[in-house]
Design a protein around this motif. Structure first.
Motif, PDB file in Angstrom:
ATOM      1  N   THR A  62       0.951  -1.359  -0.029  1.00 15.45           N
ATOM      2  CA  THR A  62       0.019   0.064   0.055  1.00 15.45           C
ATOM      3  C   THR A  62       0.903   1.220   0.139  1.00 15.45           C
ATOM      4  O   THR A  62       0.646   2.249  -0.622  1.00 15.45           O
ATOM      5  CB  THR A  62      -0.869  -0.003   1.082  1.00 15.45           C
ATOM      6  OG1 THR A  62      -1.669  -1.155   1.370  1.00 15.45           O
ATOM      7  CG2 THR A  62      -1.723   1.039   1.187  1.00 15.45           C
ATOM      8  N   PHE A  63       1.971   1.227   0.620  1.00 16.54           N
ATOM      9  CA  PHE A  63       2.951   2.268   0.760  1.00 16.54           C
ATOM     10  C   PHE A  63       3.467   2.664  -0.742  1.00 16.54           C
ATOM     11  O   PHE A  63       3.660   3.768  -1.105  1.00 16.54           O
ATOM     12  CB  PHE A  63       4.078   2.121   1.727  1.00 16.54           C
ATOM     13  CG  PHE A  63       5.094   3.148   1.597  1.00 16.54           C
ATOM     14  CD1 PHE A  63       4.882   4.193   2.150  1.00 16.54           C
ATOM     15  CD2 PHE A  63       6.565   2.734   1.002  1.00 16.54           C
ATOM     16  CE1 PHE A  63       6.054   5.537   2.223  1.00 16.54           C
ATOM     17  CE2 PHE A  63       7.497   3.625   1.144  1.00 16.54           C
ATOM     18  CZ  PHE A  63       7.238   4.950   1.549  1.00 16.54           C
ATOM     19  N   PHE A  64       4.179   1.517  -1.444  1.00 18.43           N
ATOM     20  CA  PHE A  64       4.566   1.485  -2.624  1.00 18.43           C
ATOM     21  C   PHE A  64       3.468   2.234  -3.619  1.00 18.43           C
ATOM     22  O   PHE A  64       3.899   2.766  -4.676  1.00 18.43           O
ATOM     23  CB  PHE A  64       4.962   0.457  -3.138  1.00 18.43           C
ATOM     24  CG  PHE A  64       6.316  -0.070  -2.445  1.00 18.43           C
ATOM     25  CD1 PHE A  64       7.209   0.790  -2.174  1.00 18.43           C
ATOM     26  CD2 PHE A  64       6.550  -1.665  -2.093  1.00 18.43           C
ATOM     27  CE1 PHE A  64       8.503   0.490  -1.600  1.00 18.43           C
ATOM     28  CE2 PHE A  64       7.555  -1.930  -1.686  1.00 18.43           C
ATOM     29  CZ  PHE A  64       8.671  -1.123  -1.243  1.00 18.43           C
ATOM     30  N   ILE A  65       2.343   1.930  -3.535  1.00 21.44           N
ATOM     31  CA  ILE A  65       1.229   2.572  -4.528  1.00 21.44           C
ATOM     32  C   ILE A  65       1.066   4.129  -4.299  1.00 21.44           C
ATOM     33  O   ILE A  65       0.926   4.609  -4.927  1.00 21.44           O
ATOM     34  CB  ILE A  65      -0.094   1.793  -4.060  1.00 21.44           C
ATOM     35  CG1 ILE A  65      -0.170   0.288  -4.392  1.00 21.44           C
ATOM     36  CG2 ILE A  65      -1.267   2.364  -4.967  1.00 21.44           C
ATOM     37  CD1 ILE A  65      -1.230  -0.427  -4.076  1.00 21.44           C
ATOM     38  N   GLY A  66       1.316   4.373  -2.911  1.00 20.18           N
ATOM     39  CA  GLY A  66       1.262   5.824  -2.662  1.00 20.18           C
ATOM     40  C   GLY A  66       0.452   6.448  -1.647  1.00 20.18           C
ATOM     41  O   GLY A  66      -0.071   7.192  -1.570  1.00 20.18           O
ATOM     42  N   PHE A  67      -0.136   5.451  -0.539  1.00 20.91           N
ATOM     43  CA  PHE A  67      -1.079   5.820   0.295  1.00 20.91           C
ATOM     44  C   PHE A  67      -0.343   6.079   1.790  1.00 20.91           C
ATOM     45  O   PHE A  67       0.610   5.334   2.067  1.00 20.91           O
ATOM     46  CB  PHE A  67      -1.978   4.678   0.367  1.00 20.91           C
ATOM     47  CG  PHE A  67      -2.949   4.867  -0.777  1.00 20.91           C
ATOM     48  CD1 PHE A  67      -3.942   5.554  -0.846  1.00 20.91           C
ATOM     49  CD2 PHE A  67      -2.802   4.001  -1.678  1.00 20.91           C
ATOM     50  CE1 PHE A  67      -4.967   5.497  -1.952  1.00 20.91           C
ATOM     51  CE2 PHE A  67      -3.675   3.997  -3.006  1.00 20.91           C
ATOM     52  CZ  PHE A  67      -4.504   4.918  -3.093  1.00 20.91           C
ATOM     53  N   PRO A  68      -0.899   6.547   2.698  1.00 15.43           N
ATOM     54  CA  PRO A  68      -0.201   6.988   3.814  1.00 15.43           C
ATOM     55  C   PRO A  68      -0.107   6.032   4.972  1.00 15.43           C
ATOM     56  O   PRO A  68      -1.010   5.047   4.649  1.00 15.43           O
ATOM     57  CB  PRO A  68      -0.952   8.272   4.347  1.00 15.43           C
ATOM     58  CG  PRO A  68      -2.265   8.083   3.853  1.00 15.43           C
ATOM     59  CD  PRO A  68      -2.142   7.368   2.397  1.00 15.43           C
ATOM     60  N   LEU A  69       0.166   6.124   6.158  1.00 13.30           N
ATOM     61  CA  LEU A  69       0.262   5.078   6.988  1.00 13.30           C
ATOM     62  C   LEU A  69      -0.882   4.547   7.602  1.00 13.30           C
ATOM     63  O   LEU A  69      -1.332   3.562   7.942  1.00 13.30           O
ATOM     64  CB  LEU A  69       1.292   5.652   8.449  1.00 13.30           C
ATOM     65  CG  LEU A  69       1.217   4.467   9.614  1.00 13.30           C
ATOM     66  CD1 LEU A  69       1.951   3.364   8.959  1.00 13.30           C
ATOM     67  CD2 LEU A  69       2.018   5.138  10.605  1.00 13.30           C
ATOM     68  N   HIS A  70      -1.974   5.549   7.705  1.00 11.53           N
ATOM     69  CA  HIS A  70      -3.413   5.101   8.032  1.00 11.53           C
ATOM     70  C   HIS A  70      -4.081   4.195   7.202  1.00 11.53           C
ATOM     71  O   HIS A  70      -4.673   3.117   7.635  1.00 11.53           O
ATOM     72  CB  HIS A  70      -4.131   6.408   8.038  1.00 11.53           C
ATOM     73  CG  HIS A  70      -5.773   6.421   8.170  1.00 11.53           C
ATOM     74  ND1 HIS A  70      -6.538   5.942   7.383  1.00 11.53           N
ATOM     75  CD2 HIS A  70      -6.246   6.210   9.543  1.00 11.53           C
ATOM     76  CE1 HIS A  70      -7.798   5.838   7.923  1.00 11.53           C
ATOM     77  NE2 HIS A  70      -7.501   6.051   9.253  1.00 11.53           N
ATOM     78  N   THR A  71      -3.927   4.469   6.052  1.00 14.41           N
ATOM     79  CA  THR A  71      -4.389   3.295   4.770  1.00 14.41           C
ATOM     80  C   THR A  71      -3.667   2.034   4.847  1.00 14.41           C
ATOM     81  O   THR A  71      -3.986   0.841   4.888  1.00 14.41           O
ATOM     82  CB  THR A  71      -4.554   4.028   3.565  1.00 14.41           C
ATOM     83  OG1 THR A  71      -5.242   5.218   3.502  1.00 14.41           O
ATOM     84  CG2 THR A  71      -5.212   3.151   2.562  1.00 14.41           C
ATOM     85  N   MET A  72      -2.429   2.117   5.017  1.00 13.68           N
ATOM     86  CA  MET A  72      -1.226   0.872   5.131  1.00 13.68           C
ATOM     87  C   MET A  72      -1.937   0.151   6.214  1.00 13.68           C
ATOM     88  O   MET A  72      -2.008  -1.226   5.834  1.00 13.68           O
ATOM     89  CB  MET A  72       0.085   1.637   5.318  1.00 13.68           C
ATOM     90  CG  MET A  72       0.736   2.271   4.035  1.00 13.68           C
ATOM     91  SD  MET A  72       2.187   3.250   4.500  1.00 13.68           S
ATOM     92  CE  MET A  72       3.040   1.649   5.304  1.00 13.68           C
ATOM     93  N   LEU A  73      -2.167   0.641   7.336  1.00 10.10           N
ATOM     94  CA  LEU A  73      -2.561  -0.193   8.485  1.00 10.10           C
ATOM     95  C   LEU A  73      -3.860  -0.983   8.094  1.00 10.10           C
ATOM     96  O   LEU A  73      -4.006  -2.106   8.216  1.00 10.10           O
ATOM     97  CB  LEU A  73      -2.649   0.614   9.666  1.00 10.10           C
ATOM     98  CG  LEU A  73      -1.173   1.033  10.310  1.00 10.10           C
ATOM     99  CD1 LEU A  73      -1.343   1.913  11.604  1.00 10.10           C
ATOM    100  CD2 LEU A  73      -0.323  -0.137  10.375  1.00 10.10           C
ATOM    101  N   LEU A  74      -4.886  -0.265   7.679  1.00 14.56           N
ATOM    102  CA  LEU A  74      -6.148  -0.715   7.455  1.00 14.56           C
ATOM    103  C   LEU A  74      -6.097  -1.814   6.221  1.00 14.56           C
ATOM    104  O   LEU A  74      -6.730  -2.954   6.373  1.00 14.56           O
ATOM    105  CB  LEU A  74      -7.113   0.256   6.955  1.00 14.56           C
ATOM    106  CG  LEU A  74      -7.373   1.487   7.853  1.00 14.56           C
ATOM    107  CD1 LEU A  74      -8.510   2.425   7.241  1.00 14.56           C
ATOM    108  CD2 LEU A  74      -8.305   0.853   9.111  1.00 14.56           C
ATOM    109  N   VAL A  75      -5.287  -1.693   5.285  1.00 17.16           N
ATOM    110  CA  VAL A  75      -5.232  -2.500   4.100  1.00 17.16           C
ATOM    111  C   VAL A  75      -4.538  -3.846   4.838  1.00 17.16           C
ATOM    112  O   VAL A  75      -4.848  -5.066   4.687  1.00 17.16           O
ATOM    113  CB  VAL A  75      -4.594  -1.965   2.914  1.00 17.16           C
ATOM    114  CG1 VAL A  75      -4.249  -3.354   1.779  1.00 17.16           C
ATOM    115  CG2 VAL A  75      -5.525  -0.955   2.448  1.00 17.16           C
TER     116      VAL A  75
END
Length: 661
Positions: free
Chosen positions: A313-326
């Motif tokens: 998720t980080f490599f796609i370009g999203f922040p930590l909040h979204t990274m944890l949820l995914v």
């Protein structure tokens, strides 16, 4: 066989009710309750059900219906918007997970073939469980929901390739033409999807909807869904992927909302069977024998997949909040892993012991998913309180940039687009109030869409249809259909979905007024009473009752649910007494003829009030009304005078305004 199936269904549903209720009271996802009920009822629990084949078949139908409904909700346009997530996100997640698991198992002494295959099947997550949880929370369209869906779509396609490549890992030759054949079948399936979505399905459903037959519509939807799923199965792809494509096909038509509302009850029932059957697979004896190994492996898998999913998720370009949820939502091993593991076992890639241990880890990870997902929400919220570098707090890739449609807010929902509904829509348009129409006539829907009206096909009594119209963000709803049963259902569902919405309902029948109010309607318009009030107003106007007094009386008549008109004795002002005050006068109009005595004279000259007791109220000249009359006002030929006069003077003043002989 039928008797055994009914017995099994009675057992699993009967056991599920108290278990799910207890979990609901504990505020734990009902999904966990179904999994626990399966463990208890299955052959490794209380042994209430020994033969699970029938249950497994019905559980497959549940997965098909789940993916079918997700496809209807999502649409082809939405799928194209997340193509980067599907290709880049799915590819990275599968690759990184497979490589990490391969090296771990290889270092532990497993053969390269076993390590690679285990890495591939561990990378797969549970499409059914993840999407079910996202649906329950209404987060399919959220950023983490769309990322999870994109990765899961890639995994479903990858599962087919894993099955094809299993013989190769077992040392058998794989013919290149098999892969080429699969490629051509996939291209054919994409073309079928596009053609069906654009031409075939809208044509079929339009003619089916014209019949207004709910049973025929339901059968048509089910046949379309099962037919596409079957075709994908024949093409060598998964049934679930085919069901998702079938949903996408229907999503492009105006019948998507109605189709979703029709399928949801069946989907919910069969999905509960899927989760129960998953619980049945957990071998408690095997777990107790290798408990420490299975628990350790489960924890390692959950931690590893959470980290890999978050990194992707980080490599796609999203922040930590979204990274944890995914990361947490896709941490489990999925149901397709069970299928691919069986293929690996049959091809001799790993032993029966490893196969049974893998099954235990998979099912246990699925059972823990609701708790892991909740942990993800707590972690995501906590992460927002931390002081982090900008790269972990900013969105470097926005889904909004890909043309996400703006949802209606504070809008009006008009149910029924007959004469009343159209008039409400015209009025809303005049004052720039956004509105959405729900109509059950497919011909009206098709025509009004061409006219640019925001309109959807469907029965507004269905939850999915009202949600598609944006009921949760709407300010008010107008129900113009007069069918009381349908209106009862619409009011009940609308209030349940949005307790604050203002509901105005129309009715033909007097005895339904109170029941509409009892269900939650804020205003009920009665055709009979409104017609009576309008007629009454015209009569009072004829009897010269002042307009303000008529309006006050109308307000009183409408008050308290038309109580004055519905009571045994109508308590109203003595209208007949009012009319008698004016019974000795009449209001008439007279025309000033060109050669008449009055033509060219002023009102002061002819002095109508003093000589005849007649008062000129207004003059119409060249289609324009003149109210501000003075003694100096001159009368012109063809003027039309509105006069109030005693009856006996009418003939006299007519002679005054007619041509002289």
């Amino acid at each position: 066989m039928t008797s055994n199936l009914l017995t099994d269904l009675l057992i699993i549903f009967g056991l599920s009710i108290p278990v799910v209720y207890i979990f609901f009271r504990l505020k734990i996802s009902p999904l966990v309750g179904f999994l626990i009920a399966g463990i208890l009822a299955g052959p490794y629990g209380l042994g209430l059900i020994q033969e699970t084949e029938n249950i497994e078949v019905m559980s497959e139908i549940g997965v098909i219906l789940l993916l079918f409904s997700i496809g209807i909700e999502f649409s082809l346009r939405e799928l194209l918007k997340i193509k980067r997530i599907v290709l880049l996100g799915g590819g990275l997640q599968m690759s990184i997970t497979t490589v990490v698991v391969f090296f771990l198992l290889w270092r532990l002494g497993y053969s390269p073939e076993t390590a690679v295959f285990m890495g591939l099947i561990v990378a797969l997550s549970s499409t059914a469980i993840v999407l079910k949880l996202l649906q329950e929370k209404g987060e399919i369209y959220s950023a983490h929901g769309r990322i999870a869906l994109g990765i899961l779509i890639f995994q479903d396609i990858a599962a087919v390739l894993i099955i094809i490549l299993a013989p190769l890992l077992a040392g058998e030759a794989v013919v290149g033409s098999d892969l080429l054949d699969l490629l051509f079948r996939g291209i054919g399936l994409v073309l079928l999807t596009l053609v069906s979505a654009r031409y075939v399905v809208p044509f079929v459903l339009f003619h089916v909807a014209k019949t207004r037959n709910n049973e025929l519509f339901l059968l048509s939807i089910v046949v379309i869904g099962l037919a596409i799923a079957w075709l994908t199965s024949v093409a060598g792809l998964s049934l679930a992927l085919g069901a998702f494509l079938a949903g996408l096909i229907i999503s492009e038509s105006e019948y998507a909302a109605q189709a979703l509302g029709t399928v949801i009850p069946f989907k919910d029932m069969f999905m509960s069977i899927f989760f129960i059957s998953t619980g049945m697979m957990l071998n408690l004896g095997q777990m107790s024998t290798h408990l420490s190994l299975i628990l350790t492996a489960t924890v390692l898998v959950l931690v590893l997949k959470t980290a890999v999913n978050a990194l992707t998720t980080f490599f796609i370009g999203f922040p930590l909040h979204t990274m944890l949820l995914v990361g947490f939502s896709l941490a489990q091993v999925g149901e397709f892993s069970l299928v691919t593991a069986q293929v690996g076992f049959e091809n001799g890639i790993f032993s029966e012991t490893i196969y049974q241990e893998f099954l235990a880890v998979t099912v246990l990870s699925m059972v823990l998913t609701p708790f892991i997902t909740d942990l993800g929400y707590y972690s995501a919220v906590s992460s927002q309180q931390l002081s982090l570098p900008g790269i972990l707090t900013t969105n470097r890739y926005s889904l909004q940039d890909e043309g996400q449609e703006k949802k209606l807010e504070n809008h009006l929902i008009v149910i029924g687009y007959g004469v009343s509904g159209k008039n409400v829509g015209i009025a809303a348009q005049k004052v720039s109030i956004p509105y959405m129409v729900i109509e059950i006539n497919p011909e009206t829907v098709r025509q009004e869409k061409l006219n640019g009206i925001g309109i959807i096909y469907g029965d507004a009594a269905q939850k999915a249809v009202l949600e598609h119209a944006g009921i949760k963000n709407a300010r008010s709803i107008v129900i113009t259909a007069g069918n009381p049963v349908s209106t009862w259902q619409i009011i009940e569902v609308a209030k349940r979905l949005n307790p604050d919405i203002h509901i105005i309902a129309r009715t033909h029948f007097l005895d339904t007024i109170d029941s509409f109010y009892a269900l939650g309607a804020d205003e009920v318009i009665s055709d009979e009473f409104e017609c009576s009030i309008e007629l009454f107003s015209r009569v009072l106007n004829k009897y010269m009752v002042p307009v303000k007094e008529i309006e006050t009386m109308n307000t009183q008549l409408r008050a308290d649910h038309y109580r004055m008109l519905r009571g045994p004795e109508i308590q109203r002002k003595n209208v007949s007494g009012l009319s008698l005050d004016f019974s000795d006068v009449e209001i008439k109009s007279v025309r000033v003829e060109k050669q008449s005595e009055a033509a060219g004279k002023t009102l002061g000259n002819i002095d109508l009030r003093k000589k005849y007791g007649v008062t000129v109220l207004a003059i119409s000249r060249n289609h324009r009304l003149m109210y501000d009359l003075k003694a100096e006002t001159e009368l012109s030929p063809d003027d039309i005078l509105l006069v109030i006069s005693p009856p006996e003077q009418l003939e006299v003043i007519r002679e005054l305004f007619e041509n002289d002989a």
